[in-house]
Design a protein around this motif. Structure first.
Motif: not given
Length: 156
Positions: A41-48, A107-114, A116-126
């Motif tokens: 359930x923790x993994x699913x929540x992190x992915x969502x 779970x650690x990987x999923x949380x790290x990706x979450x 990173x996604x926030x950082x990518x938005x902050x940095x506007x890497x695109x």
């Protein structure tokens, strides 16, 4: 001073047993990583959560496309097995299907990706660079035959 420490030490094993009591696995075998009581359930929540955050990144961004694909694929695995199940057989199925470590590591990987996604938005890497790179700055990173396929060298 030592009386308080003894009480804390005496209480610690029971706290660990209570947290792990929802699962039969007592140890991950990796120092510093405890057994998660409800990993699927923790993994699913992190992915969502990651998928929701990724929606803020333009659909044309390569990072969003790749992160979304991997996250959806892994979330589908967790849903297929059943995020509400906490038995070791289900957890093992998820670990084998994803093939990227034990569920606590996932779970650690999923949380790290979450994060990173926030950082990518902050940095506007695109977005394009504010300043053009200096001439020859990327020369050492040029595509060479050793890093490409024959199709990459002769585009038609």
């Amino acid at each position: 001073m030592f009386r308080a420490t003894r009480r804390l030490l005496a209480a610690a094993p029971s706290a660990v047993k209570e947290a792990a009591s929802l699962r039969t696995k007592l140890s991950t075998g990796i120092t510093g990583i405890a057994v998660h009581p409800e990993p699927l359930s923790a993994l699913a929540n992190s992915y969502q959560s990651t998928l929701k955050v990724l929606e803020a990144i333009p659909a044309s961004a390569v990072y969003r496309q790749s992160a979304e694909a991997i996250t959806r694929e892994r979330l589908d695995v967790v849903k297929r097995v059943g995020a509400d199940k906490a038995d070791e057989a289900s957890i093992e199925q998820v670990e084998q299907a994803i093939g990227a470590g034990i569920v606590e590591e996932l779970i650690m990987q999923a949380n790290d990706e979450l994060k990173l996604a926030g950082k990518m938005i902050e940095f506007k890497a695109w977005e394009d660079l504010e300043e053009a790179p200096a001439p020859g700055q990327w020369e050492p990173f040029r595509v060479t035959p050793s890093t490409t396929t024959a199709d990459d060298l002769h585009p038609n």
